[in-house]
Scaffold this motif. Sequence first.
Motif, PDB file in Angstrom:
ATOM      1  N   GLN A   1      46.753   2.472 -22.037  1.00  0.00           N
ATOM      2  CA  GLN A   1      46.385   1.889 -20.758  1.00  0.00           C
ATOM      3  C   GLN A   1      47.126   2.637 -19.642  1.00  0.00           C
ATOM      4  OE1 GLN A   1      44.649  -1.253 -20.685  1.00  0.00           O
ATOM      5  NE2 GLN A   1      44.625  -1.538 -18.473  1.00  0.00           N
ATOM      6  N   ALA A   2      46.346   3.225 -18.733  1.00  0.00           N
ATOM      7  CA  ALA A   2      46.960   3.953 -17.625  1.00  0.00           C
ATOM      8  C   ALA A   2      47.637   2.987 -16.667  1.00  0.00           C
ATOM      9  CB  ALA A   2      45.900   4.743 -16.885  1.00  0.00           C
ATOM     10  N   ARG A   3      48.775   3.411 -16.166  1.00  0.00           N
ATOM     11  CA  ARG A   3      49.515   2.569 -15.237  1.00  0.00           C
ATOM     12  C   ARG A   3      50.211   3.444 -14.212  1.00  0.00           C
ATOM     13  NH1 ARG A   3      54.737  -1.243 -16.361  1.00  0.00           N
ATOM     14  NH2 ARG A   3      54.470  -2.685 -14.616  1.00  0.00           N
ATOM     15  N   LEU A   4      50.110   3.027 -12.950  1.00  0.00           N
ATOM     16  CA  LEU A   4      50.802   3.690 -11.856  1.00  0.00           C
ATOM     17  C   LEU A   4      51.698   2.666 -11.173  1.00  0.00           C
ATOM     18  CD1 LEU A   4      47.800   5.644 -10.272  1.00  0.00           C
ATOM     19  CD2 LEU A   4      49.451   6.481 -11.943  1.00  0.00           C
ATOM     20  N   VAL A   5      52.953   3.003 -10.990  1.00  0.00           N
ATOM     21  CA  VAL A   5      53.904   2.065 -10.395  1.00  0.00           C
ATOM     22  C   VAL A   5      54.608   2.732  -9.225  1.00  0.00           C
ATOM     23  CG1 VAL A   5      55.914   0.605 -10.767  1.00  0.00           C
ATOM     24  CG2 VAL A   5      54.245   0.908 -12.602  1.00  0.00           C
ATOM     25  N   ALA A  92      52.479  -0.505   6.433  1.00  0.00           N
ATOM     26  CA  ALA A  92      51.323  -0.723   5.554  1.00  0.00           C
ATOM     27  C   ALA A  92      51.807  -0.860   4.123  1.00  0.00           C
ATOM     28  CB  ALA A  92      50.348   0.451   5.656  1.00  0.00           C
ATOM     29  N   VAL A  93      50.897  -1.267   3.265  1.00  0.00           N
ATOM     30  CA  VAL A  93      51.121  -1.153   1.823  1.00  0.00           C
ATOM     31  C   VAL A  93      50.620   0.226   1.415  1.00  0.00           C
ATOM     32  CG1 VAL A  93      50.570  -2.049  -0.452  1.00  0.00           C
ATOM     33  CG2 VAL A  93      50.887  -3.628   1.469  1.00  0.00           C
ATOM     34  N   TYR A  94      51.470   0.958   0.741  1.00  0.00           N
ATOM     35  CA  TYR A  94      51.143   2.324   0.309  1.00  0.00           C
ATOM     36  C   TYR A  94      50.811   2.315  -1.175  1.00  0.00           C
ATOM     37  CZ  TYR A  94      52.533   4.268   4.773  1.00  0.00           C
ATOM     38  OH  TYR A  94      52.591   4.584   6.101  1.00  0.00           O
ATOM     39  N   TYR A  95      49.682   2.943  -1.507  1.00  0.00           N
ATOM     40  CA  TYR A  95      49.184   2.990  -2.874  1.00  0.00           C
ATOM     41  C   TYR A  95      49.104   4.434  -3.363  1.00  0.00           C
ATOM     42  CZ  TYR A  95      47.417  -1.708  -1.806  1.00  0.00           C
ATOM     43  OH  TYR A  95      47.291  -3.028  -1.432  1.00  0.00           O
ATOM     44  N   CYS A  96      49.465   4.653  -4.610  1.00  0.00           N
ATOM     45  CA  CYS A  96      49.160   5.940  -5.211  1.00  0.00           C
ATOM     46  C   CYS A  96      47.942   5.766  -6.120  1.00  0.00           C
ATOM     47  CB  CYS A  96      50.343   6.516  -5.979  1.00  0.00           C
ATOM     48  SG  CYS A  96      50.741   5.693  -7.523  1.00  0.00           S
ATOM     49  N   ALA A  97      47.250   6.871  -6.355  1.00  0.00           N
ATOM     50  CA  ALA A  97      46.029   6.827  -7.142  1.00  0.00           C
ATOM     51  C   ALA A  97      45.849   8.139  -7.877  1.00  0.00           C
ATOM     52  CB  ALA A  97      44.829   6.555  -6.236  1.00  0.00           C
ATOM     53  N   ALA A  98      45.132   8.065  -8.998  1.00  0.00           N
ATOM     54  CA  ALA A  98      44.900   9.233  -9.842  1.00  0.00           C
ATOM     55  C   ALA A  98      43.411   9.500  -9.961  1.00  0.00           C
ATOM     56  CB  ALA A  98      45.502   9.008 -11.229  1.00  0.00           C
ATOM     57  N   ILE A 104      40.896  18.154  -4.672  1.00  0.00           N
ATOM     58  CA  ILE A 104      41.525  17.303  -3.660  1.00  0.00           C
ATOM     59  C   ILE A 104      40.506  16.244  -3.261  1.00  0.00           C
ATOM     60  CG2 ILE A 104      42.292  17.188  -1.276  1.00  0.00           C
ATOM     61  CD1 ILE A 104      44.457  18.446  -2.766  1.00  0.00           C
ATOM     62  N   ALA A 105      40.863  14.986  -3.428  1.00  0.00           N
ATOM     63  CA  ALA A 105      39.934  13.891  -3.143  1.00  0.00           C
ATOM     64  C   ALA A 105      40.505  13.014  -2.034  1.00  0.00           C
ATOM     65  CB  ALA A 105      39.710  13.065  -4.398  1.00  0.00           C
ATOM     66  N   ILE A 106      39.653  12.665  -1.064  1.00  0.00           N
ATOM     67  CA  ILE A 106      40.133  11.850   0.051  1.00  0.00           C
ATOM     68  C   ILE A 106      39.449  10.492   0.133  1.00  0.00           C
ATOM     69  CG2 ILE A 106      40.727  13.911   1.388  1.00  0.00           C
ATOM     70  CD1 ILE A 106      38.261  13.366   3.105  1.00  0.00           C
ATOM     71  N   GLY A 107      38.470  10.262  -0.721  1.00  0.00           N
ATOM     72  CA  GLY A 107      37.791   8.974  -0.712  1.00  0.00           C
ATOM     73  C   GLY A 107      38.325   8.051  -1.790  1.00  0.00           C
ATOM     74  N   THR A 108      38.412   6.766  -1.489  1.00  0.00           N
ATOM     75  CA  THR A 108      38.913   5.824  -2.482  1.00  0.00           C
ATOM     76  C   THR A 108      38.046   5.815  -3.729  1.00  0.00           C
ATOM     77  OG1 THR A 108      37.699   4.016  -1.429  1.00  0.00           O
ATOM     78  CG2 THR A 108      39.999   4.318  -0.757  1.00  0.00           C
ATOM     79  N   HIS A 109      36.754   6.069  -3.572  1.00  0.00           N
ATOM     80  CA  HIS A 109      35.846   6.039  -4.706  1.00  0.00           C
ATOM     81  C   HIS A 109      36.075   7.207  -5.657  1.00  0.00           C
ATOM     82  CE1 HIS A 109      33.982   8.555  -1.595  1.00  0.00           C
ATOM     83  NE2 HIS A 109      33.485   9.244  -2.602  1.00  0.00           N
ATOM     84  N   ASP A 110      36.809   8.211  -5.235  1.00  0.00           N
ATOM     85  CA  ASP A 110      37.078   9.375  -6.077  1.00  0.00           C
ATOM     86  C   ASP A 110      38.164   9.111  -7.114  1.00  0.00           C
ATOM     87  OD1 ASP A 110      36.663  11.367  -3.144  1.00  0.00           O
ATOM     88  OD2 ASP A 110      35.265  11.175  -4.826  1.00  0.00           O
ATOM     89  N   TYR A 111      38.914   8.032  -6.914  1.00  0.00           N
ATOM     90  CA  TYR A 111      40.085   7.777  -7.732  1.00  0.00           C
ATOM     91  C   TYR A 111      39.817   6.749  -8.804  1.00  0.00           C
ATOM     92  CZ  TYR A 111      42.733  10.728  -4.649  1.00  0.00           C
ATOM     93  OH  TYR A 111      43.195  11.833  -3.960  1.00  0.00           O
ATOM     94  N   TYR A 113      42.385   5.485 -11.128  1.00  0.00           N
ATOM     95  CA  TYR A 113      43.480   4.539 -11.368  1.00  0.00           C
ATOM     96  C   TYR A 113      44.274   4.338 -10.078  1.00  0.00           C
ATOM     97  CZ  TYR A 113      42.454   5.701 -16.229  1.00  0.00           C
ATOM     98  OH  TYR A 113      41.830   5.901 -17.430  1.00  0.00           O
ATOM     99  N   TRP A 114      44.745   3.099  -9.916  1.00  0.00           N
ATOM    100  CA  TRP A 114      45.500   2.730  -8.727  1.00  0.00           C
ATOM    101  C   TRP A 114      46.767   1.973  -9.107  1.00  0.00           C
ATOM    102  CZ3 TRP A 114      44.052   3.837  -3.662  1.00  0.00           C
ATOM    103  CH2 TRP A 114      42.787   4.403  -3.506  1.00  0.00           C
ATOM    104  N   GLY A 115      47.795   2.150  -8.312  1.00  0.00           N
ATOM    105  CA  GLY A 115      48.990   1.341  -8.457  1.00  0.00           C
ATOM    106  C   GLY A 115      48.840   0.036  -7.700  1.00  0.00           C
ATOM    107  N   GLN A 116      49.879  -0.780  -7.756  1.00  0.00           N
ATOM    108  CA  GLN A 116      49.835  -2.093  -7.127  1.00  0.00           C
ATOM    109  C   GLN A 116      50.298  -2.049  -5.673  1.00  0.00           C
ATOM    110  OE1 GLN A 116      52.364  -1.026  -8.871  1.00  0.00           O
ATOM    111  NE2 GLN A 116      54.084  -1.518  -7.517  1.00  0.00           N
ATOM    112  N   GLY A 117      50.883  -0.936  -5.271  1.00  0.00           N
ATOM    113  CA  GLY A 117      51.292  -0.754  -3.887  1.00  0.00           C
ATOM    114  C   GLY A 117      52.750  -1.085  -3.646  1.00  0.00           C
TER     115      GLY A 117
END
Length: 124
Positions: A1-5, A92-98, A104-111, A113-117
Amino acid sequence: QARLVESGGELVQAGGSLRLSCAASGLSFRLYAMGWFRQAPGKEREFVAATTRSGGSTRYAESLKGRFTISRDNAKNTVFLQMNSLKPEDTAVYYCAAAFGDRIAIGTHDYLYWGQGTLVTVSS
């Protein structure tokens, strides 16, 4: 299970600096381009910065160029966001994504996996 923290968010005064970290697990980190996004209260999530798999190419939101720097350490499965000269509008709440692949992707739909922020608050 992928996880970003994500970690590193805190209250800071205007003009200060913060370094955010995002630790990845459960995925082959070096196969993913990584990005940072942020979401302020009442606003949509917006692109901040992204980097390719090797970290050799980066891209930033135009308004943030020169103040923010994205980097990654593939040996530690971690991506960073160095933020300097912080302003109250950076709050803001900052999120990382994979994103799988090397583009190089700039749209949220390109990612995929996401972290919780992590919350960054900049006081004036």
